[in-house]
Design an enzyme around this catalytic site. Structure first.
Site, PDB file in Angstrom:
ATOM      1  N   ASP A 127     -37.076  19.044  61.817  1.00 38.23           N
ATOM      2  CA  ASP A 127     -38.017  19.713  60.926  1.00 38.23           C
ATOM      3  C   ASP A 127     -39.361  19.906  61.600  1.00 38.23           C
ATOM      4  OD1 ASP A 127     -39.446  20.664  58.792  1.00 38.23           O
ATOM      5  OD2 ASP A 127     -39.596  18.731  57.783  1.00 38.23           O
ATOM      6  N   ASP A 155     -43.177  27.698  56.054  1.00 33.24           N
ATOM      7  CA  ASP A 155     -42.359  26.639  55.465  1.00 33.24           C
ATOM      8  C   ASP A 155     -40.910  27.083  55.341  1.00 33.24           C
ATOM      9  OD1 ASP A 155     -41.441  24.411  54.156  1.00 33.24           O
ATOM     10  OD2 ASP A 155     -42.235  24.999  52.203  1.00 33.24           O
TER      11      ASP A 155
END
Length: 479
Positions: free
Chosen positions: A353, A134
């Site tokens: 992303d 992440d």
């Protein structure tokens, strides 16, 4: 032509800083080689033994897409909160270092924190964990026992992966009285409670879906495997020893935080391997013998097409990476999208992303992109979709469909680079006989998010030393 700014968020191995102060990095030359991690997609059969989660192969193509979109919605909430209000710039001064490390990537994440997993070894003796990667967080944490004797007691009996920090020879808790705890880790949710100077620095980490992770900070040794087969020890890696997990994270091992922060694993690894990392994502419906990967260091692949490069702007909007963009074109024609959509100072900007799947466009951009597809899509029967945001908005019956019938989309950078994804990355298989555009709309003002499906079948190189982003088509077969 007026330029704009595109933000790049990667849920693989990117770096960010939550800090409001200049950040300087100094490193010496070394010859560690290249480290590579395999990345596992959340729908990979390799994750099918995670009972009680949505990890592993879904029951159908439609359920696959619904799972990804539910995760995307949670992810977008996190991005929105972090971009507004904007934080101050962070200066990064990175010296030269010619080394490399590689990690294979697997994709997966239940609660909007990422779509890919990686195998990670930490502790002495080393313990293997399957971690969500992440870039939206800097803390690397795993299920762990230190102060709490009864934590994960039932799970330990089933031989689940839990770090026993108390018995690890290399775990060193960070004191709550230290400036690191009181100042540097404040944005990683360190707690001010300090019963005695030597007590461990604790945290209360919150995620967008309401999941809460409680634990303590410490330094530990991580082990990565180099591409030549050697194992390389990385001492003093900041980790979170998570003793309490409330929410959806209880069925996974932890998170590898890859934000641009001094204590993130990403920066620690990059410092050892030349301040350069790359990742490559194959179509996650590809055969299992094709893998995604994350690499720290220089990739030398003579079979790869020549890379295009564009400026990588570091520290402008944390935790994200920015590049200058001039617009989007369809079949070579620039779309009339208002320039403020791309302007970070006008409430816009675009995030790339790899923790999001579909590409989410703010309404002014979404409307114009969809309008450009109206003519070719008029040849197909339009299908109704879920109104609760769990399915793409534009879907059609694919009888008679051919990729050559769809227009070519491109993202243009101000310095001349142009990213042209394959049609299959933005016209998606939703179910048998049904395809959907891989775009969803999100309110304006706000950030556009370019998801990992659009990024597939390309190698992306983040050169932190030279502040540039490289990309090229790739089959992701680098050895």
């Amino acid at each position: 032509m007026q330029t704009s700014t595109l933000f790049v968020l990667l849920s693989l191995s990117l770096f960010f800083s939550d800090c409001n102060f200049p950040f300087h990095v100094h490193a010496s030359q070394s010859n560690h080689g290249t480290a590579k991690f395999k990345l596992i997609h959340r729908h990979s059969p390799e994750l099918g033994n995670f009972h009680g989660t949505t990890l592993g192969p879904p029951s159908s193509s439609r359920e696959r897409l619904r799972q990804l979109m539910r995760s995307d919605n949670a992810r977008l909430n996190t991005i929105t909160r972090r971009l507004f209000p904007r934080r101050k710039n962070v200066h990064v001064d990175i010296p030269a270092n010619p080394n490399l490390v590689e990690l294979p990537i697997r994709s997966a994440a239940d609660i909007g924190t990422g779509q890919y997993f990686v195998s990670f070894r930490v502790g002495s003796p080393p313990r293997k964990f399957i971690m969500i990667i992440d870039t939206g967080s800097s803390l690397t944490w795993m299920k762990c026992k230190y102060k709490c004797k009864s934590c994960f007691k039932d799970r330990a009996s089933h031989n689940e992966r839990i770090l026993n920090a108390k018995t690890s020879r290399t775990f060193r808790p960070i004191p709550c009285s230290s400036n690191i705890c009181k100042q540097d880790l404040a944005r990683s949710f360190s707690l001010q409670h300090c019963p005695r100077p030597s007590a461990p620095c604790s945290y209360d980490y919150r995620y967008s879906d309401g999941t809460t992770v409680l634990g303590l900070f410490g330094n530990e040794t991580a082990i990565v495997r180099l591409t030549d087969g050697r194992k390389f020890k990385m001492p003093e890696v900041m980790i979170g020893c998570s003793e309490t997990i409330m929410g959806e994270f209880h069925d996974i091992d932890g998170v590898m935080g890859l934000g641009f922060e001094w204590h993130s694993f990403a920066l620690k690894a990059a410092k050892k391997f030349g301040y350069k990392f790359s990742y490559c994502l194959v179509d996650h419906l590809s055969p299992s013998n094709l893998v995604n990967f994350l690499v720290f260091g220089q990739i030398n692949d003579p079979t790869m097409p020549k890379m295009q490069y564009t400026e990588l702007i570091l520290g402008v909007v944390n935790p994200y990476y920015a590049v200058n963009v001039s617009g989007i074109s369809i079949d070579g024609k620039m779309l009339d999208i208002p320039s403020h959509v791309w302007d970070i100072r006008s409430g816009g900007g675009v995030i790339v992303d790899s923790g999001s799947s579909l590409t989410q466009l703010v309404n002014p951009a979404f409307n114009r992109v969809v309008a450009a597809f109206e003519a070719p899509l008029s040849k197909f029967k339009k299908l109704s979709t879920n109104s609760e945001g769990a399915e793409p908005e534009i879907c059609f019956d694919d009888a008679g469909y051919k990729e050559s019938m769809m227009p070519k989309l491109a993202i243009h950078f101000a310095d001349g680079a142009k990213f042209m994804p394959p049609v299959k990355s933005y016209v998606l298989d939703a179910a048998d006989g049904e395809k959907c555009l891989g775009f969803t709309s999100t309110p304006w003002p706000g950030s556009t998010v370019i998801g990992n499906i659009l990024q597939q079948n390309h190698l992306w190189e983040f050169d932190l030393l030279n502040s540039r982003l490289g990309f090229a088509p790739s089959s992701c077969t680098f050895e």
